[in-house]
Design a protein around this motif. Structure first.
Motif, short mmCIF file in Angstrom:
data_model
loop_
_atom_site.label_atom_id
_atom_site.label_comp_id
_atom_site.label_asym_id
_atom_site.label_seq_id
_atom_site.Cartn_x
_atom_site.Cartn_y
_atom_site.Cartn_z
N PHE A 1 37.54 119.70 44.69
CA PHE A 1 36.32 119.16 44.10
C PHE A 1 36.24 119.39 42.60
N SER A 2 37.01 120.33 42.11
CA SER A 2 37.02 120.55 40.67
C SER A 2 38.00 119.60 39.99
N SER A 3 38.97 119.07 40.79
CA SER A 3 39.98 118.21 40.20
C SER A 3 39.50 116.80 39.93
N TYR A 4 38.32 116.49 40.43
CA TYR A 4 37.80 115.15 40.22
C TYR A 4 36.55 115.24 39.35
N ASN A 5 36.45 114.33 38.39
CA ASN A 5 35.26 114.28 37.57
C ASN A 5 34.13 113.73 38.44
N PRO A 6 33.11 114.54 38.70
CA PRO A 6 32.11 114.14 39.70
C PRO A 6 31.31 112.90 39.39
N ILE A 7 31.31 112.48 38.11
CA ILE A 7 30.48 111.32 37.82
C ILE A 7 31.23 110.00 38.00
N PHE A 8 32.53 110.09 38.26
CA PHE A 8 33.26 108.85 38.49
C PHE A 8 33.73 108.77 39.93
N LYS A 9 34.15 107.59 40.33
CA LYS A 9 34.68 107.44 41.68
C LYS A 9 36.04 108.13 41.77
N ALA A 10 36.39 108.50 42.99
CA ALA A 10 37.61 109.28 43.18
C ALA A 10 38.86 108.52 42.75
N ASP A 11 38.91 107.20 42.99
CA ASP A 11 40.14 106.50 42.65
C ASP A 11 40.39 106.37 41.15
N ARG A 12 39.49 106.92 40.37
CA ARG A 12 39.73 106.92 38.93
C ARG A 12 40.99 107.71 38.58
N VAL A 13 41.34 108.68 39.44
CA VAL A 13 42.56 109.44 39.13
C VAL A 13 43.77 108.52 39.13
N PHE A 14 43.67 107.42 39.87
CA PHE A 14 44.77 106.46 39.84
C PHE A 14 44.69 105.57 38.61
N THR A 15 43.48 105.08 38.32
CA THR A 15 43.35 104.16 37.19
C THR A 15 43.66 104.84 35.86
N LEU A 16 43.49 106.17 35.84
CA LEU A 16 43.85 106.90 34.62
C LEU A 16 45.32 106.73 34.29
N LEU A 17 46.12 106.57 35.35
CA LEU A 17 47.55 106.45 35.14
C LEU A 17 47.95 105.04 34.74
N ARG A 18 47.12 104.10 35.14
CA ARG A 18 47.56 102.71 35.04
C ARG A 18 47.88 102.30 33.62
N GLY A 19 46.96 102.69 32.71
CA GLY A 19 47.16 102.29 31.32
C GLY A 19 48.44 102.85 30.73
N GLU A 20 48.72 104.11 31.07
CA GLU A 20 49.88 104.75 30.46
C GLU A 20 51.19 104.32 31.09
N HIS A 21 51.22 104.28 32.40
CA HIS A 21 52.51 104.10 33.07
C HIS A 21 52.72 102.75 33.73
N VAL B 1 39.23 105.61 51.55
CA VAL B 1 39.09 106.45 50.37
C VAL B 1 38.84 105.71 49.05
N LEU B 2 39.21 104.45 49.00
CA LEU B 2 39.03 103.75 47.74
C LEU B 2 37.56 103.38 47.55
N GLY B 3 37.11 103.38 46.32
CA GLY B 3 35.73 102.99 46.03
C GLY B 3 34.70 104.04 46.39
N LYS B 4 35.13 105.25 46.68
CA LYS B 4 34.15 106.28 47.04
C LYS B 4 34.08 107.36 45.98
N TYR B 5 32.95 108.08 45.98
CA TYR B 5 32.80 109.21 45.08
C TYR B 5 33.40 110.46 45.71
N PRO B 6 33.83 111.41 44.88
CA PRO B 6 34.46 112.61 45.44
C PRO B 6 33.61 113.33 46.48
#
Lengths: 304, 316, 287
Positions: A95-115, A142-147
């Motif tokens: 629960f600390s690894s996810y920014n609580p104000i964004f949806k969980a799949d943001r951890v994937f989209t964070l990668l998209r721009g770079e890689h 799991v997609l589209g949900k909050y942590p």
């Protein structure tokens, strides 16, 4: 694949940074492809510090860390990005690894721009789907949900999926299942075992010996920043040589054996003086007792 | 009978309704018995423990009867419970080690705690020091701040403080979870020693770690989703459990000696049900490999053999 | 482990309108704002022109009476309110921006950058602000309230920087910041997208406090006669009233409106802030 060579991490403590705290002392270890290495230590042993140094989140004070021969301290910019495409980490608290104000799949989209900037929308979706399926997650769940709408187990698996998306070669898993429930722990652990067969190397950091014993090929025992014993898991668990390893094994609560019945001999009168939590570990050298099995030996420690 | 709990229901208020954290608990603990209360997160074990001493203002007592040494405990009334706290029922709360006020020396902390109970520290000082020594802490600990002590030492200080007035029942809530393996053993064995020396009569040890309970508990009570699943002597629970949840839980625990390459363990698929709106019938139904139509009716928690109770149609 | 987040948006509004401190506070401030915006259109007198008999108590012609110079107090009051809001927004805004920039950078980067910024913050903090402002104001011919506001902003940011730095420290240790770093995010982006949004309630409350603080400092400066003399503000009104012995002469309509004006705005802001704290922090709420 990954080699740590006499790495040290020193922190300045006290007012005006007068004192020094050595979190990691002269640690050398290596992880090969398709190999799970357990880094076992109690709190204060420096195991998380080592994990963060490998992930370049902390700087090494002395010594160096090499990945495929290159010193990672020299990496910058694009090279660092490439490194992160090969080496990733998952941490203890889902629960600390996810920014609580964004949806969980943001951890994937964070990668998209770079890689993955070159991929089209549907290509990206397909990749994402297959990565999620690789960790036994149903994308619809799991997609589209909050942590906070997901469970700890799902969140940890998503982080592993994120690492797999990048097609990494080494995963630094820092106590990734200690905050999960017993019934889901073993599933995530099995997942690591399955990924191992795909050639993924894992540095499994934990304080729990039974987990380390279950999943790893080789084991490193860490105490107060120093490696005290290292070898294959059979060697270390089957024939523990260092006093510390033996006292650890003697204290693990087991399901079918009472503590007093565990057959590990400890030298009498060996108690850890925990009054002074910062006393330095014994210095000494690593001695090879049998092929691949090394133990730290010094004047104070007695080994068999 | 030292402790007797009958039909206890404790819910939490929330914006969306009542969370049925403990939904009908009935069990007994004998004098001198250490009962382990096990289960995964959210099963209600912590709530059950805290409700016996009424530590949490958010809890809503719904119904039930709790008797300690023959007297009913007024667990629905915070102020009435004050008379019993510390002297008859005591608790080592979860996260106690981080809950010690960092700006207070241990000695000052103890004085304040006891003063709040109306007891001057000098009266019990002798005993306090004696017990500190017993648990392996030097007297100088009274002059130290919490931050100067290790986790294990802090846990021991809290243990001594909680049991200083020789309560009948001590509730230990996850006291070993945050500790290292070697300290965990020391603290667990200390709990048993407290019972053996008569500092406390009976104990409820709450933890998710069944292997620790096997080491120190006389009996183990397993909870699932707010309901009691199985209760039996520790040996029986570990060697011959009858409730499917207990069986599956045990088989998912890796032990030193079991390796992935040789024997692949498996967990329990699915997730525990929401306690806001729990399903009817047996709450383990959706994840149980043995479920059948009968499980649509809620099984009663009853004795299947002397000292061995479970709530399961299959086991009955 | 609490999992807070924007999911509670409607939940926030629900609590917001049930919290009387917030409602009263924002009500008072908004009514003063309305008066500041609309008031000047309601009066036909210019605030500084001599438009009527001197020392007149409130009447139907001069709703708040007149000053010793025959100026209409009501029009002075509403123009003064305008000036107060300008000082609040500009002064508070500048303090907020500078404080946040310094705080985020010092908190996130740590190390020597933190040490340098800390030193800077401490120096500006320790300087007796009012003294500096007095000296500066005496030399620079302060032309308008915007200039005064800028000066106020540039001297009141330190405590904001301190507060932001402390919060950033705690947020920096959360694992999601590490995950962002492992995803290759730049420092600037991490601060903007990971850390700041998690402090949004804090930042909002900080702005409100800085807004109120700027108004107070502005009023103090004006009361000492160091603000723009060619315009009118609430503090200046009080100054004029004081210099004309309004209290002794019993000209209550001259100093009571500006006094109440300042108290109402600043007090309303603070009360609103306390309410916001309760709204954002569930643990403070009375069930």
């Amino acid at each position: 694949m990954l080699t740590l060579d006499t790495c040290c991490k020193t922190y300045r403590v006290g007012s005006f940074g007068g004192g020094e705290l050595q979190a990691v002392r002269n640690v050398s270890l290596d992880v090969g492809a398709g190999e799970v290495v357990s880094l076992i230590g109690e709190s204060g042993s420096g195991k998380s510090t080592i994990g963060k140094m490998i992930l370049r989140l902390l700087r090494v004070t002395r010594g160096n860390i090499r990945f495929e021969g290159t010193d990672i301290a020299t990496l910058g910019g694009k090279d660092l990005r490439t490194y992160y495409g090969d080496v990733q980490g998952v941490f203890q608290d889902p629960f600390s690894s996810y920014n609580p104000i964004f949806k969980a799949d943001r951890v994937f989209t964070l990668l998209r721009g770079e890689h993955f900037s070159g991929l089209s929308g549907s290509e990206w979706s397909t990749r994402l789907q297959s990565a999620l399926e690789d960790v036994s997650l149903n994308p619809g769940d799991v997609l589209g949900k909050y942590p906070h709408q997901l469970s700890g187990g799902q969140l940890q698996r998503m982080l592993i999926a994120r690492a797999l998306l990048l097609d990494i070669r080494l995963l630094v898993a820092d106590e990734i299942i200690s905050m999960l429930d017993a019934s889901t722990r073993i599933d995530v652990l099995n997942l690591l075992g399955d990924l191992k067969s795909r050639g993924l190397g894992v540095l499994f950091i934990t304080h729990d010996l039974s987990l380390g014993n279950y999943i790893s090929d080789r084991t490193v025992i860490l105490r107060r920043g120093s490696v005290v014993e290292v070898g294959t898991t059979e060697q270390v668990f089957g024939n523990p040589l260092h006093l510390y390893t033996r006292s650890l094994l003697a204290s693990v609560p087991q399901l079918h054996t009472k503590w007093k019945d565990i057959e590990i001999e400890l030298d009498p009168g060996t108690t850890d003086a925990d009054v002074d939590a910062w006393s330095p570990a014994d210095d000494g050298v690593l001695v090879e007792i049998e092929p691949g099995h090394l133990v730290r030996s010094s004047n104070q420690d007695r080994t068999s | 009978m030292s402790l007797r709990v009958d039909g206890l229901r404790v819910y939490y208020r929330s914006l969306n309704g009542d969370v049925k954290a403990v939904d009908g608990a009935t069990f007994e603990i004998a004098d001198g018995e250490i009962m382990g209360l096990a289960g995964e997160s959210g099963c209600g074990k912590s709530t059950l423990g805290k409700s016996l001493i009424r530590m949490d203002a958010r809890m809503r007592f719904v119904e039930g009867r709790v008797e300690l040494d023959g007297r009913e405990l007024p667990i629905w009334d915070d102020r009435k419970m004050n008379a019993y706290r510390f002297t008859d029922v005591s608790i080592i709360p979860q996260y106690a080690l981080s809950a010690l006020n960092p700006t207070r020396k241990i000695g000052a902390l103890a004085t304040e705690l006891l003063a709040a109970r109306g007891i001057a520290l000098d009266e019990v000082m002798q005993e306090f020091k004696r017990r500190l020594k017993l648990v392996g802490l030097p007297e100088s600990v009274l002059e130290r701040f919490p931050i100067e002590l290790s986790g294990g030492m802090r846990q021991r200080v809290v243990m001594v403080l909680s049991s200083l007035l020789d309560p009948s029942l001590l509730i230990a809530d996850e006291v070993t979870s945050a500790l290292d393996v070697s300290t965990q053993r020391a603290v667990s064995e200390l709990l048993v020693e407290f019972r053996d020396r008569g500092f406390v009569k009976s104990m409820i040890v709450i933890t998710h770690d069944l292997s620790v309970l096997y080491q120190i508990a006389d009996t183990i009570l397993v909870m699932y989703a707010g309901k009691l699943a199985e209760k039996a002597p520790a040996e029986t629970i570990i060697e011959a459990p009858v409730h499917p949840y207990t069986q599956l839980l045990l088989s998912s625990l890796p032990e030193v000696g079991i390796r992935y390459a040789e024997k692949r363990l498996s967990g329990i698929p699915g997730r525990p049900p929401s306690l806001l709106d729990p399903p009817s019938g047996c709450r383990f139904r959706t994840r149980c490999p043995f479920a059948w139509e009968q499980c649509g009716d809620e099984p009663a928690f009853k004795d299947l053999a002397p000292g061995h109770a479970a709530a399961c149609w299959k086991a009955a | 482990m609490q999992a807070s987040g924007w999911r509670g948006r409607s939940e926030l509004l629900y609590f917001a309108f049930r919290n009387w401190k917030f409602v009263v506070g924002i009500g008072v401030v908004l009514s003063m704002l309305a008066l500041a915006l609309v008031g000047p259109m309601l009066t036909e007198y210019e605030p500084l022109s001599f438009s009527g008999p001197t020392d007149e108590p409130p009447s139907s012609e001069h709703w708040f009476g007149t000053t010793s110079f025959g100026q209409d107090v009501f029009s002075q009051f509403v123009y003064g309110l305008r000036a107060a809001f300008v000082v609040g927004v500009v002064g508070g805004g500048i303090a907020w921006l500078v404080g946040a920039a310094v705080g985020f950078t010092a908190g996130y980067r740590g190390g020597w950058i933190d040490d340098v910024l800390n030193m800077l913050t401490n120096v500006v903090l320790v300087i007796p602000t009012l003294a500096i402002l007095i000296i500066v104001a005496a030399y620079i011919n302060v032309k308008g309230y915007t200039t005064e506001a800028i000066l106020i902003g540039l001297t009141s940011w330190p405590w904001a920087a301190r507060a932001v730095r402390a919060q950033t420290f705690t947020l920096k240790t959360r694992d999601f910041v590490d995950v962002a770093r492992l995803s290759g995010r730049s420092t600037r982006k991490i601060i903007a997208t990971e850390i700041a949004p998690n402090m949004s309630s804090y930042l909002l409350m900080m702005f409100i406090l800085l807004f109120g603080g700027a108004i107070l400092i502005g009023a103090s400066l004006d009361f000492l006669g160091l603000g723009p003399s060619n315009l009118i503000s609430l503090g200046l009104m009080m100054n004029n009233a004081f210099l004309s012995s309004a209290l002794l002469l019993g000209l209550w309509w001259w100093f009571i409106p500006p006094g109440i004006g300042i108290i109402a705005i600043v007090g309303g802001l603070y009360v609103m802030n306390v309410g916001l704290d309760e709204i954002f922090n569930p643990r403070l709420r009375e069930t």
